[in-house]
Each structure stands twice: as C-alpha cells, then as structure tokens.
Design a protein around this motif. Sequence first.
Motif, PDB file in Angstrom:
ATOM      1  N   ASP A  15     -14.998 -21.927  -0.729  1.00  0.00           N
ATOM      2  CA  ASP A  15     -14.043 -23.038  -0.708  1.00  0.00           C
ATOM      3  C   ASP A  15     -12.631 -22.606  -1.101  1.00  0.00           C
ATOM      4  O   ASP A  15     -11.659 -22.902  -0.400  1.00  0.00           O
ATOM      5  CB  ASP A  15     -14.488 -24.143  -1.683  1.00  0.00           C
ATOM      6  CG  ASP A  15     -15.749 -24.852  -1.253  1.00  0.00           C
ATOM      7  OD1 ASP A  15     -16.224 -24.638  -0.124  1.00  0.00           O
ATOM      8  OD2 ASP A  15     -16.275 -25.636  -2.062  1.00  0.00           O
ATOM      9  N   LEU A  16     -12.521 -21.935  -2.243  1.00  0.00           N
ATOM     10  CA  LEU A  16     -11.201 -21.562  -2.751  1.00  0.00           C
ATOM     11  C   LEU A  16     -10.525 -20.533  -1.857  1.00  0.00           C
ATOM     12  O   LEU A  16      -9.308 -20.560  -1.679  1.00  0.00           O
ATOM     13  CB  LEU A  16     -11.305 -21.037  -4.184  1.00  0.00           C
ATOM     14  CG  LEU A  16     -11.854 -22.026  -5.210  1.00  0.00           C
ATOM     15  CD1 LEU A  16     -11.925 -21.372  -6.594  1.00  0.00           C
ATOM     16  CD2 LEU A  16     -11.025 -23.295  -5.257  1.00  0.00           C
ATOM     17  N   ILE A  17     -11.310 -19.633  -1.280  1.00  0.00           N
ATOM     18  CA  ILE A  17     -10.757 -18.622  -0.374  1.00  0.00           C
ATOM     19  C   ILE A  17     -10.188 -19.295   0.877  1.00  0.00           C
ATOM     20  O   ILE A  17      -9.068 -18.999   1.297  1.00  0.00           O
ATOM     21  CB  ILE A  17     -11.834 -17.581  -0.010  1.00  0.00           C
ATOM     22  CG1 ILE A  17     -12.201 -16.757  -1.242  1.00  0.00           C
ATOM     23  CG2 ILE A  17     -11.359 -16.689   1.137  1.00  0.00           C
ATOM     24  CD1 ILE A  17     -13.424 -15.875  -1.059  1.00  0.00           C
ATOM     25  N   ALA A  18     -10.947 -20.192   1.478  1.00  0.00           N
ATOM     26  CA  ALA A  18     -10.482 -20.889   2.686  1.00  0.00           C
ATOM     27  C   ALA A  18      -9.198 -21.660   2.406  1.00  0.00           C
ATOM     28  O   ALA A  18      -8.247 -21.607   3.199  1.00  0.00           O
ATOM     29  CB  ALA A  18     -11.565 -21.831   3.199  1.00  0.00           C
ATOM     30  N   LEU A  82      -3.037 -13.302  -2.397  1.00  0.00           N
ATOM     31  CA  LEU A  82      -2.357 -14.208  -1.467  1.00  0.00           C
ATOM     32  C   LEU A  82      -1.247 -14.988  -2.158  1.00  0.00           C
ATOM     33  O   LEU A  82      -0.163 -15.158  -1.605  1.00  0.00           O
ATOM     34  CB  LEU A  82      -3.353 -15.172  -0.820  1.00  0.00           C
ATOM     35  CG  LEU A  82      -4.340 -14.582   0.175  1.00  0.00           C
ATOM     36  CD1 LEU A  82      -5.154 -15.699   0.819  1.00  0.00           C
ATOM     37  CD2 LEU A  82      -3.653 -13.757   1.241  1.00  0.00           C
ATOM     38  N   ARG A  83      -1.516 -15.464  -3.381  1.00  0.00           N
ATOM     39  CA  ARG A  83      -0.483 -16.196  -4.125  1.00  0.00           C
ATOM     40  C   ARG A  83       0.739 -15.309  -4.362  1.00  0.00           C
ATOM     41  O   ARG A  83       1.873 -15.729  -4.139  1.00  0.00           O
ATOM     42  CB  ARG A  83      -1.041 -16.672  -5.464  1.00  0.00           C
ATOM     43  CG  ARG A  83       0.005 -17.426  -6.298  1.00  0.00           C
ATOM     44  CD  ARG A  83      -0.324 -17.477  -7.767  1.00  0.00           C
ATOM     45  NE  ARG A  83      -0.479 -16.125  -8.296  1.00  0.00           N
ATOM     46  CZ  ARG A  83      -1.150 -15.840  -9.404  1.00  0.00           C
ATOM     47  NH1 ARG A  83      -1.734 -16.783 -10.097  1.00  0.00           N
ATOM     48  NH2 ARG A  83      -1.236 -14.593  -9.829  1.00  0.00           N
ATOM     49  N   ASP A  84       0.507 -14.069  -4.781  1.00  0.00           N
ATOM     50  CA  ASP A  84       1.619 -13.156  -5.050  1.00  0.00           C
ATOM     51  C   ASP A  84       2.362 -12.797  -3.763  1.00  0.00           C
ATOM     52  O   ASP A  84       3.593 -12.710  -3.754  1.00  0.00           O
ATOM     53  CB  ASP A  84       1.116 -11.900  -5.753  1.00  0.00           C
ATOM     54  CG  ASP A  84       0.545 -12.197  -7.140  1.00  0.00           C
ATOM     55  OD1 ASP A  84       0.777 -13.312  -7.665  1.00  0.00           O
ATOM     56  OD2 ASP A  84      -0.150 -11.316  -7.685  1.00  0.00           O
ATOM     57  N   PHE A 103      -3.266 -22.438  -4.111  1.00  0.00           N
ATOM     58  CA  PHE A 103      -3.848 -21.202  -4.625  1.00  0.00           C
ATOM     59  C   PHE A 103      -4.715 -21.443  -5.862  1.00  0.00           C
ATOM     60  O   PHE A 103      -4.666 -20.715  -6.842  1.00  0.00           O
ATOM     61  CB  PHE A 103      -2.757 -20.158  -4.895  1.00  0.00           C
ATOM     62  CG  PHE A 103      -1.983 -19.810  -3.653  1.00  0.00           C
ATOM     63  CD1 PHE A 103      -2.549 -19.019  -2.666  1.00  0.00           C
ATOM     64  CD2 PHE A 103      -0.704 -20.319  -3.449  1.00  0.00           C
ATOM     65  CE1 PHE A 103      -1.848 -18.717  -1.503  1.00  0.00           C
ATOM     66  CE2 PHE A 103       0.001 -20.024  -2.288  1.00  0.00           C
ATOM     67  CZ  PHE A 103      -0.573 -19.219  -1.315  1.00  0.00           C
ATOM     68  N   VAL A 104      -5.536 -22.485  -5.793  1.00  0.00           N
ATOM     69  CA  VAL A 104      -6.469 -22.797  -6.881  1.00  0.00           C
ATOM     70  C   VAL A 104      -7.445 -21.636  -7.026  1.00  0.00           C
ATOM     71  O   VAL A 104      -7.985 -21.136  -6.044  1.00  0.00           O
ATOM     72  CB  VAL A 104      -7.231 -24.110  -6.589  1.00  0.00           C
ATOM     73  CG1 VAL A 104      -8.315 -24.356  -7.618  1.00  0.00           C
ATOM     74  CG2 VAL A 104      -6.254 -25.276  -6.529  1.00  0.00           C
ATOM     75  N   GLY A 105      -7.654 -21.203  -8.243  1.00  0.00           N
ATOM     76  CA  GLY A 105      -8.570 -20.110  -8.531  1.00  0.00           C
ATOM     77  C   GLY A 105      -7.870 -18.791  -8.763  1.00  0.00           C
ATOM     78  O   GLY A 105      -8.492 -17.837  -9.215  1.00  0.00           O
ATOM     79  N   ALA A 106      -6.565 -18.730  -8.480  1.00  0.00           N
ATOM     80  CA  ALA A 106      -5.837 -17.477  -8.655  1.00  0.00           C
ATOM     81  C   ALA A 106      -5.793 -17.035 -10.114  1.00  0.00           C
ATOM     82  O   ALA A 106      -5.740 -15.845 -10.399  1.00  0.00           O
ATOM     83  CB  ALA A 106      -4.419 -17.607  -8.108  1.00  0.00           C
ATOM     84  N   ASP A 107      -5.818 -17.979 -11.022  1.00  0.00           N
ATOM     85  CA  ASP A 107      -5.726 -17.632 -12.440  1.00  0.00           C
ATOM     86  C   ASP A 107      -7.086 -17.469 -13.104  1.00  0.00           C
ATOM     87  O   ASP A 107      -7.163 -17.205 -14.298  1.00  0.00           O
ATOM     88  CB  ASP A 107      -4.899 -18.691 -13.183  1.00  0.00           C
ATOM     89  CG  ASP A 107      -3.459 -18.699 -12.703  1.00  0.00           C
ATOM     90  OD1 ASP A 107      -2.919 -17.607 -12.432  1.00  0.00           O
ATOM     91  OD2 ASP A 107      -2.885 -19.789 -12.572  1.00  0.00           O
TER      92      ASP A 107
END
Length: 123
Positions: A15-18, A82-84, A103-107
């Motif tokens: 989910d978070l990757i998509a 991806l966020r960076d 970008f949920v999950g990046a942290d």
Amino acid sequence: MKYIHYDGNSILTGDLIADAVADYAAVLGANGRTDTVAVPSVAEDGSVTRTTVLVGPASELSVSVAPDDELEPEDHGFIRHLRDAALHAGPERPVDADGGHRFVGADEPDLPDDPDASRSERI
C-alpha cells in the motif's frame, strides 16, 4: 496490497509503496521531469521482485486496492528514497486536492531482519 496500473500492466505491491510512487509521479509531473523507478513488487509466483517504470508528466498510472496478502512488501527505505528524490525534482508541488499526506512510511524504520533494507538504499 495495491496495484499500480501502468502501460496496460498491473504491478502488485504494498500500500505505502504504491502511494509513494503516485506521490513521486505527481511531483515529477508538476516539475516537467521524468525518472525511472524500480518498484518493489510481487511477481505472479509470489516472489518479491522489482518492476521498473518510467514516471513523469506523460505517465498515466493509477493505483487500486488489491486483495490483502501476508507477503505484502513494505520498503521504508524505498519510500524515503522517493521522498528525497521528490525534494530535488524541482520547486513546484502538485495540487493537493484530496488533502492527503504524501510519502507516508518514509519516516518508519526498516526492520533489522529486512533483507531488502540495504538494497533499497541503492535504488
């Protein structure tokens, strides 16, 4: 699990990757840029693989819900990457009509026994 629908194909991923791929595509589109992304995905035989897609202003991709799977890949290092990359894509940001968080999950930390954790840093 979610599907990323791209160029007539469906890519099964977490989910978070998509959502992160869609977020990144929106930022690239806003800045008139393109990039290739090796998306952590699940192959037809259930193995974890990577599917490379070209994303940018002309990309037509959509994300839809897939059946839940206990093998759901969630690669927080990939989402951080991806966020960076989005921060360096240019100053323009996409319109945020749905008011969602990007970008949920990046942290989130990677699990210590995650075999893809170090690999995701090389993307």
